[in-house]
Design a protein around this motif. Sequence first.
Motif, PDB file in Angstrom:
ATOM      1  N   LYS A   9       1.332   2.329   7.899  1.00 33.90           N
ATOM      2  CA  LYS A   9       0.153   2.302   8.787  1.00 33.90           C
ATOM      3  C   LYS A   9      -0.684   1.063   8.484  1.00 33.90           C
ATOM      4  N   GLU A  10      -0.561   0.577   7.259  1.00 33.79           N
ATOM      5  CA  GLU A  10      -1.325  -0.625   6.893  1.00 33.79           C
ATOM      6  C   GLU A  10      -0.547  -1.918   7.136  1.00 33.79           C
ATOM      7  N   GLY A  53       1.093  -1.520  12.241  1.00 34.25           N
ATOM      8  CA  GLY A  53       0.637  -0.149  12.042  1.00 34.25           C
ATOM      9  C   GLY A  53       1.774   0.857  12.032  1.00 34.25           C
ATOM     10  N   PRO A  56       0.855  -1.203   0.000  1.00 36.79           N
ATOM     11  CA  PRO A  56       0.000   0.000   0.000  1.00 36.79           C
ATOM     12  C   PRO A  56       0.889   1.251   0.000  1.00 36.79           C
ATOM     13  N   ASN A  69       3.080   2.811   2.736  1.00 33.36           N
ATOM     14  CA  ASN A  69       2.229   3.212   3.866  1.00 33.36           C
ATOM     15  C   ASN A  69       2.275   2.135   4.966  1.00 33.36           C
TER      16      ASN A  69
END
Length: 481
Positions: free
Chosen positions: A191-192, A196, A181, A189
């Motif tokens: 966070k994904e 996290g 992602p 990213n």
Amino acid sequence: MTSKTVAELLSQDGTLQDVTLKGWVRTFRNDRFIALNDGSTINNIQCVVNSENFDEALLKRVTTGAAVHVTGELVESQGKGQSVEIVVKTLEILGDSDPETYPIQPKKHTFEFLRANAHLRTRTNTFSAVMRLRSSLSFAVHKYFNENGFNYMHTPIVTGSDAEGAGEMFKVTNLDAKNPPLNEDGSVNYKEDFFGKETNLTVSGQLEAETYAMSLGKVYTFGPTFRAENSNTTRHLAEFWMIEPEVAFMDLAGNMDLAEDFMKSVLSYVLEKNSEDLEFLDNRLQKEEEKLPQAQRSDMSLIEKIKFVVDNNFKRVSYTEAIDILRNCKPNKKKKFKYIIEEWGADLQSEHERYLVEKHFKCPVILFDYPANIKAFYMRLNEPDSEGRETVRAMDILFPGIGEMVGGSQREERLDVLKEKMKALDISEEELWWYLDLRKYGTAVHSGFGLGFERLVMFATGMGNIRDVIPYPRTPQNAEF
Ligand code: 4AD
Ligand code: MG
């Protein structure tokens, strides 16, 4: 009839009627003498077979590497080389070996060959001795800390922080490498990701150990540590075991005392506990050294070297003194060093460290008060010296033949000084908020160090390559087994 180990039987006084033991055949000589080893000791026990009493087909299966079960009588030995032996009554093959393909033949193998056969190399005298010593040393580590009021703490293996600030970390992720992602700017990213956030395998348990020292007082960690540095040397592993004590209200001098006392204690333990293995390794090393030119041989045997460390004080020398010695030494002046020491502030390479311990001081050396800008962010800043130079309360312990064995320091306990340092090095306060909290709530002087366990095992066994003191070494391009 209870099963006995070879170690138990060899230490037995007198004879025993009915003994039973299991082990692996090292050699079978003259269809009569089985040298049996079960890993309990460096020594084999001789099992004497009267071939008339046994099937020829059975005796054919007694080959090097086979697992066997022997029962019989323990008697005083008739032959030379052993005090007792077993007169075999029954013999059972538990697991056959193929003498054509079994890699561990009763002859000398190179360490490279044995590394490629690391799953079987502990069936050799050298590697079984090394690994018994490794096990004993680990026990001595826990024993020392336990007897000195330390709590054993398990620090996390997966972390979000880079304790050493060196960026040599292995990423931990379960994102799809082909299709991760992305953020709007095209970066991944995290966070994904599973946690996290970006995470990695730990390079040191120190930062977490500090939090426990500031509540439990004296703690230590002893666990796996990972560094993705591409150093293919005889002293670096990508996965190694580090021992890290951390103590509240202890300054750098106390830290040096602790490290020295600790190392002497664990080495004394194995001198006594593993004397037979050490004698074997000592002989091995002497034979190796006989092949070297006189000038490269050491003046002490392995056991003498260990005793020397146990019996003598480590030399304590400031970085500034060390630089003076190095600047004026012969190899520096004659430009024999790869990195010439020109001025104060230079980072010491292993050639310099080895010169100091092996040529100049000829004993373990504790170097302390290093320039601030070559050491990690968490080290306690000293007052500038008379020439205005900034140093930190760091210490490295250097060992003959090994180089750096220990790295440690007094920690920066002042919130403002620590924050300033982190800012200068671009270390995120948000990420280390909990580390900063220690300086907000009941801060105090505290110190600790990290000792690379495999380097200690190298010193205690006289092995020259770190790959040969850990069961399954992980190094660049190598994670077999
Ligand atoms: O000097 P280092 O990087 O210090 C620390 O990690 C501190 N956080 C320790 C502390 O204060 N709690 O590493 C400590 C020791 C070195 O002196 C060395 O013995 C060993 O860990 N070491 C390695 N051993 C094998 N392979 C590697 N790649 C190693 N890197 C460090
Ligand atoms: Mg270091």
